[in-house]
Every structure is written in structure tokens, then in C-alpha cells.
Design a protein around this motif. Structure first.
Motif, PDB file in Angstrom:
ATOM      1  N   THR A   1      -8.972   9.018  -0.561  1.00  0.00           N
ATOM      2  CA  THR A   1      -7.525   9.121  -0.324  1.00  0.00           C
ATOM      3  C   THR A   1      -6.790   9.422  -1.620  1.00  0.00           C
ATOM      4  O   THR A   1      -5.918  10.294  -1.672  1.00  0.00           O
ATOM      5  CB  THR A   1      -7.003   7.809   0.289  1.00  0.00           C
ATOM      6  OG1 THR A   1      -7.567   7.639   1.592  1.00  0.00           O
ATOM      7  CG2 THR A   1      -5.489   7.828   0.396  1.00  0.00           C
TER       8      THR A   1
ATOM      9  N   LEU B   1      -5.292   3.935   2.103  1.00  0.00           N
ATOM     10  CA  LEU B   1      -5.425   2.772   1.218  1.00  0.00           C
ATOM     11  C   LEU B   1      -5.591   1.481   2.019  1.00  0.00           C
ATOM     12  O   LEU B   1      -6.266   0.549   1.564  1.00  0.00           O
ATOM     13  CB  LEU B   1      -4.201   2.677   0.304  1.00  0.00           C
ATOM     14  CG  LEU B   1      -4.043   3.804  -0.717  1.00  0.00           C
ATOM     15  CD1 LEU B   1      -2.764   3.630  -1.522  1.00  0.00           C
ATOM     16  CD2 LEU B   1      -5.252   3.890  -1.651  1.00  0.00           C
TER      17      LEU B   1
ATOM     18  N   LEU C   1      -4.449  12.742  -2.527  1.00  0.00           N
ATOM     19  CA  LEU C   1      -3.089  12.543  -3.028  1.00  0.00           C
ATOM     20  C   LEU C   1      -2.928  13.211  -4.388  1.00  0.00           C
ATOM     21  O   LEU C   1      -1.909  13.855  -4.672  1.00  0.00           O
ATOM     22  CB  LEU C   1      -2.771  11.049  -3.141  1.00  0.00           C
ATOM     23  CG  LEU C   1      -2.511  10.282  -1.843  1.00  0.00           C
ATOM     24  CD1 LEU C   1      -2.354   8.789  -2.143  1.00  0.00           C
ATOM     25  CD2 LEU C   1      -1.267  10.801  -1.127  1.00  0.00           C
TER      26      LEU C   1
ATOM     27  N   GLY D   1      -1.319   8.597   2.928  1.00  0.00           N
ATOM     28  CA  GLY D   1      -2.061   7.984   1.832  1.00  0.00           C
ATOM     29  C   GLY D   1      -2.070   6.468   1.956  1.00  0.00           C
ATOM     30  O   GLY D   1      -3.083   5.817   1.681  1.00  0.00           O
ATOM     31  N   CYS D   2      -0.954   5.903   2.380  1.00  0.00           N
ATOM     32  CA  CYS D   2      -0.880   4.461   2.638  1.00  0.00           C
ATOM     33  C   CYS D   2      -1.922   4.067   3.674  1.00  0.00           C
ATOM     34  O   CYS D   2      -2.607   3.048   3.525  1.00  0.00           O
ATOM     35  CB  CYS D   2       0.528   4.099   3.108  1.00  0.00           C
ATOM     36  SG  CYS D   2       0.694   2.420   3.771  1.00  0.00           S
TER      37      CYS D   2
ATOM     38  N   SER E   1       0.720   4.069  -2.880  1.00  0.00           N
ATOM     39  CA  SER E   1       0.523   5.485  -2.554  1.00  0.00           C
ATOM     40  C   SER E   1       1.615   6.340  -3.206  1.00  0.00           C
ATOM     41  O   SER E   1       1.338   7.411  -3.766  1.00  0.00           O
ATOM     42  CB  SER E   1       0.535   5.675  -1.037  1.00  0.00           C
ATOM     43  OG  SER E   1       0.331   7.033  -0.681  1.00  0.00           O
TER      44      SER E   1
ATOM     45  N   ILE F   1       2.466  10.946   1.700  1.00  0.00           N
ATOM     46  CA  ILE F   1       2.363   9.671   0.977  1.00  0.00           C
ATOM     47  C   ILE F   1       2.102   8.528   1.950  1.00  0.00           C
ATOM     48  O   ILE F   1       1.302   7.617   1.684  1.00  0.00           O
ATOM     49  CB  ILE F   1       3.657   9.421   0.161  1.00  0.00           C
ATOM     50  CG1 ILE F   1       3.750  10.430  -0.992  1.00  0.00           C
ATOM     51  CG2 ILE F   1       3.701   7.993  -0.369  1.00  0.00           C
ATOM     52  CD1 ILE F   1       5.077  10.406  -1.728  1.00  0.00           C
TER      53      ILE F   1
ATOM     54  N   GLN G   1       0.833  -1.203   0.000  1.00  0.00           N
ATOM     55  CA  GLN G   1       0.000   0.000   0.000  1.00  0.00           C
ATOM     56  C   GLN G   1       0.874   1.262   0.000  1.00  0.00           C
ATOM     57  O   GLN G   1       0.523   2.267  -0.612  1.00  0.00           O
ATOM     58  CB  GLN G   1      -0.932   0.015   1.214  1.00  0.00           C
ATOM     59  CG  GLN G   1      -2.105  -0.952   1.126  1.00  0.00           C
ATOM     60  CD  GLN G   1      -1.705  -2.393   1.328  1.00  0.00           C
ATOM     61  OE1 GLN G   1      -0.898  -2.699   2.198  1.00  0.00           O
ATOM     62  NE2 GLN G   1      -2.269  -3.292   0.542  1.00  0.00           N
TER      63      GLN G   1
END
Length: 328
Positions: free
Chosen positions: A184, A234, A188, A230-231, A103, A227, A99
Motif C-alpha cells: 500500500t 493500512l 501511495l 491507502g487507509c 496515509s 489516500i 490510519q
């Protein structure tokens, strides 16, 4: 899922946990906690679908034994917090490397889109950044101080404002993962396009190096941690879309818990990034070697903590906790 298939799929994990509990050198609460969460989820699943089976009885005993050990040797809050960052979180984060990579790739893709769009349309940067910001930057360039924007605010005010805003953004990126990860990806995309068009704007002005050496002093950690947030989003989306052997609700709950741990881990890094932006980035006349050193050290810190250290810790833990010969 048939009970036999459920047992086959999870047996190795249960044996590892049983071996850890029976180890003569008592395991730490943090080692137990990592597996205890997974076994508890398996127990919930078994209680739902095989309520009177031997598997449920076995898992119930395993979870009860772990609960006693964890709370018998529970650490003080301060020690617990340190242990979370040093061991518990990195060990769990190993599972989310895919993930994290996704991302990163999403962010890089839209950063390239932002730069490409800015190169093809002169008005694109103004659309993304706003006329006020672009006009101010052009004025700073004309006055031979293109990075003057970082000197406008008082140091402490800038540090606090930037840190709080970045933490807010990271929690938003994580929270929007509840929309199957689409929210998400959208945030991003916004941040990546802004970065790509921003950097192209300075390239067009012949100031790519000047901007990069200044902005990435704080931006290396700031962008990296967005980032990572973002992971987290996700991970939440994956829990919703791909429940595996769990019910969708259980899988979603596990995703929320894991994502929250990820985003909580980013707070110290956002504080570091806020400090750099408030107190260091404004020193635009620092020598290139010093700027490169700060950027390189920041990148090394992020890669170590979120990539290399989790892999090292996972391999070390697995090596030290090989399952014994037991039967389920």
C-alpha cells in the motif's frame, strides 16, 4: 491471555451491547451489526482459549440474542445500502482515523519528494511521466492551451475510462495491504511522486495556478479517495502486524473486512471525480471563482464524510447508548 484479563479488557463493550439489546426502544439492525461483529470475534477467541468457561457461555448467549434481533428486523437491500453509507460505515470508520492520517502524511511526504526531485533534475519529470506525455504538454503550452489533454477524449468515454481505472487503483492499494501494508505504501508513493513532479513541471513552466485550478477540479476528490484507499490497505496491514487480543488470523480477517468496507465507500466518490474530469475539467475557460467553488465544495464533502461526520456519529451513538449496571 488469562481469562480475567480478557474479561477486563472487553467488559465495557459487552455491557454496552447488552444494554443495547435490552433497550425498550428496539435498536436498528445496523446498530446491532456494528457490535455484533466484535462480540462474535470475542466469542471465537473465548471458544478457542476458554471453551468451557462462564465467559464463553455468556458471549454465546449475547451473540445468539443479537442474531435473532438482527435477522428478525432485517431491512430490504435498498434500505440496507443507504444505511451502510449513512450510518454503519461512518460509525465504523471512526476507529480508523489514525490510519487515515498516516496515509495522508505518507502521500504528502512523497509528493514533496516528487517536487523536490523534479526541481533538482530536469529529466526526472520525463522519467516519471514519460516523454510522450511531456512532449504533448509542451506542445499544448506552445499552442496556448496547456490543459488541452482533458479535451482529447469524448466526454462519456473519458468519464467511464477514468472512473473504472480509479476504482481499479483503489482496490489495488487496498489489496496490497496484505503485504503488511508495505505494498500500500509503495502505490501511495508512486502516485504521490507523480503528482509532486507533475505540479512542479507546471510551476517551472509558469503555469502553476493554471494547472492547479484545472486539475484539482477533479483531483481534489480523486487524490483524497486514493489516500482513503491507502487507509484501507493500512488497516489490513495493521490487522496482520498488531493482532492485539485476537489470533493473528482473526485480526487479519477483521482487517480485510474493515478495509473492504472502506474501499467500497470510495466508489461513489470516484464516480463523482470521473464525472468532473470527463465533463467539467475540460471547460478550461471557466472563471476562477467557479473553479475555486467546485474545489472547495469537493474538499468540504471529503472532510465531512470521512473526518467530521464519523466523529459526530460516534459521539452521538455513545451518548445514546450508555451501558447500564450489569455484571459479566
Amino acid at each position: 491471555m488469562r481469562e480475567a484479563a480478557f474479561v477486563r479488557q472487553n467488559k465495557d463493550k459487552w455491557l454496552k451491547f447488552e444494554s443495547l439489546l435490552q433497550n425498550k426502544t428496539s435498536p436498528t439492525p445496523d446498530e446491532l451489526s456494528a457490535l455484533y461483529i466484535e462480540v462474535s470475534d470475542d466469542l471465537s477467541y473465548a471458544q478457542t482459549f476458554y471453551p468451557k468457561s462462564n465467559t464463553t457461555a455468556y458471549l454465546n448467549g449475547l451473540a445468539a440474542n443479537a442474531h435473532r434481533k438482527i435477522y428478525h428486523s432485517r431491512k430490504e437491500p435498498g434500505s440496507r445500502l443507504i444505511s451502510f453509507f449513512i450510518k454503519e460505515f461512518p460509525l465504523e470508520f471512526y476507529k480508523h482515523q489514525k490510519q487515515l492520517l498516516l496515509s495522508f502524511l505518507i502521500f504528502m511526504l512523497f509528493a514533496v519528494v516528487g517536487a523536490f526531485s523534479a526541481s533538482g533534475d530536469a529529466a526526472f519529470v520525463r522519467f516519471i511521466m514519460g516523454d510522450e506525455y511531456v512532449n504533448m504538454t509542451l506542445q499544448n503550452i506552445a499552442e496556448n492551451d496547456p490543459m488541452a489533454v482533458y479535451k482529447k477524449m469524448a466526454q462519456t468515454d473519458m468519464f467511464l475510462g477514468i472512473t473504472i481505472n480509479n476504482i481499479r487503483v483503489s482496490f489495488m492499494v487496498f489489496t496490497l495491504g496484505i503485504f503488511a501494508g508495505i505494498g500500500t505504501v509503495f502505490v501511495l508513493m508512486q502516485n504521490a511522486i507523480m503528482l509532486g513532479s507533475f505540479q512542479y513541471f507546471f510551476y517551472e513552466q509558469g503555469l502553476l495556478w493554471e494547472s492547479a485550478r484545472t486539475i484539482w477540479i477533479h483531483g481534489t476528490i480523486e487524490i483524497s479517495v486514493i489516500i482513503i484507499a491507502g487507509c484501507a490497505g493500512l488497516v489490513v496491514g495493521k490487522g496482520m502486524l498488531f493482532p492485539g487480543t485476537f489470533t493473528r488470523l482473526v485480526s487479519f480477517t477483521r482487517g480485510i473486512k474493515s478495509g473492504l468496507k472502506i474501499v467500497m465507500s470510495t466508489v461513489p466518490f470516484f464516480i463523482i471525480a470521473g464525472f468532473l474530469e470527463g465533463f467539467v475539467t475540460r471547460i478550461t475557460q471557466m472563471p476562477d471563482w467557479l473553479a475555486i467553488l467546485i474545489i472547495s465544495a469537493s474538499l468540504a464533502l471529503i472532510l465531512f464524510y470521512y473526518v467530521f461526520y464519523p466523529i459526530y456519529l460516534y459521539k452521538k451513538t455513545n451518548k445514546n447508548n450508555e451501558p447500564g449496571l450489569h455484571t459479566v
